[in-house]
Scaffold this active site. Structure first.
Site, PDB file in Angstrom:
ATOM      1  N   TYR A 111      44.376  34.821  43.755  1.00 33.13           N
ATOM      2  CA  TYR A 111      44.049  33.395  44.100  1.00 33.13           C
ATOM      3  C   TYR A 111      45.187  33.032  44.452  1.00 33.13           C
ATOM      4  CZ  TYR A 111      39.183  32.591  42.425  1.00 33.13           C
ATOM      5  OH  TYR A 111      38.062  32.952  42.093  1.00 33.13           O
ATOM      6  N   TYR A 150      38.963  40.240  37.967  1.00 35.88           N
ATOM      7  CA  TYR A 150      40.150  39.050  37.347  1.00 35.88           C
ATOM      8  C   TYR A 150      39.559  39.104  35.885  1.00 35.88           C
ATOM      9  CZ  TYR A 150      38.480  34.708  38.767  1.00 35.88           C
ATOM     10  OH  TYR A 150      37.756  33.296  38.871  1.00 35.88           O
ATOM     11  N   ARG A 160      36.081  38.307  35.928  1.00 36.39           N
ATOM     12  CA  ARG A 160      34.681  37.880  36.437  1.00 36.39           C
ATOM     13  C   ARG A 160      34.627  39.030  37.551  1.00 36.39           C
ATOM     14  NH1 ARG A 160      33.873  33.479  37.340  1.00 36.39           N
ATOM     15  NH2 ARG A 160      32.208  34.190  38.054  1.00 36.39           N
ATOM     16  N   HIS A 163      33.353  37.835  43.571  1.00 34.66           N
ATOM     17  CA  HIS A 163      32.937  36.362  43.627  1.00 34.66           C
ATOM     18  C   HIS A 163      33.187  35.366  45.304  1.00 34.66           C
ATOM     19  CE1 HIS A 163      35.281  35.255  40.655  1.00 34.66           C
ATOM     20  NE2 HIS A 163      34.859  33.470  41.372  1.00 34.66           N
ATOM     21  N   HIS A 165      33.329  31.511  45.993  1.00 36.35           N
ATOM     22  CA  HIS A 165      33.130  30.120  46.035  1.00 36.35           C
ATOM     23  C   HIS A 165      32.391  29.488  47.208  1.00 36.35           C
ATOM     24  CE1 HIS A 165      34.754  29.599  41.495  1.00 36.35           C
ATOM     25  NE2 HIS A 165      35.990  30.728  42.424  1.00 36.35           N
TER      26      HIS A 165
END
Length: 249
Positions: A111, A150, A160, A163, A165
């Site tokens: 991110y 990640y 994870r 995906h 959000h």
């Protein structure tokens, strides 16, 4: 943004059977967040059954295109995607003029956030955020790149799945939804403690976007369809009060 001053109908109370338990031991942070007592259903107040109204002129022309809205000297690295679908309420009616916001990791699984210390590099041409308004049919559309998986500090070797959000405004504050979208065929979903806290397989499938070959742009982008259902309006003909948990079951 303006405020929607006309109240909508009462919303159906949430059925707890449709949601994962608040306490999921494999998802370690839920040990601290889970309530210790049963939740109490309250009558909706005006502040919950009214909500903000968004206007198209408040959004930038590239807000929906994450491949371009942060690019500085080229295109972001990664598999180019179209993510699209319809937003409806629980009764199947289109949720028009709903603000849909997304945020995600880049193709390496990192991110653009100062607290993300994953070793994958920052992509200088990818910001990871976008927003769009649904049209009169409840339809939304984004261009982006596929986020990478990640590791996270839940248990040793927990990863994870890829995906995105989502945050949706709905027609009132009681309809506000924040969720995650996964990708069809991702083998990491089966071992993810967050995803597996959803014990109903049908509900979990509702969070997995399906490959949509009909919307694929040849020689450019694959497409995934992700339809979203917000809480519905209370439209029963027989009573006009909030159901108790016993009545809802």
């Amino acid at each position: 943004m303006s405020i929607r001053v006309q109240a909508v109908d009462e919303f159906y109370p949430r059925d707890p059977r449709d949601h994962p338990p608040a306490l999921a031991p494999d998802y370690k942070s839920s040990l601290l967040r889970a309530p210790r007592h049963a939740l109490v259903a309250l009558q909706h107040s005006l502040s919950e059954i009214t909500g903000p109204v968004f206007h198209g002129e408040e959004l930038g022309s590239l807000d929906h295109d994450l491949t371009r809205n942060y690019a500085r000297q080229g295109s972001p690295i990664g598999e180019r995607l179209i993510v699209h679908g319809f937003v409806r309420d629980q009764n199947g009616r289109p949720a028009a003029n709903t603000l849909v916001e997304i945020w995600q990791a880049n193709a390496g699984g990192r991110y653009r956030h100062r607290q993300d210390q994953y070793l994958a590099p920052i992509d200088p041409n990818f910001g990871g955020c976008g927003r769009a308004l649904t049209d009169e049919n409840g339809y939304y559309f984004f261009r982006t790149v596929k986020p990478g998986p990640y590791p996270w500090r839940n248990r040793a070797n927990d990863w994870r799945p890829a995906h995105i959000h989502f945050s949706l405004s709905g027609a009132a504050y009681a309809q506000r939804l924040i969720t995650q979208m996964y990708f069809e065929g991702d083998p990491l979903i089966a071992g993810c403690p967050i995803a597996r806290s959803i014990q109903d397989e049908e509900q979990l499938r509702g969070l997995i976007a399906q490959l949509d070959r009909r919307t694929t742009v040849p020689f450019d982008s694959l497409a995934y369809r992700f339809d979203i259902v917000l809480r519905g309006r209370r439209a029963t003909l027989f009573e006009n009060r909030v159901q108790t948990p016993q009545e809802a079951s």
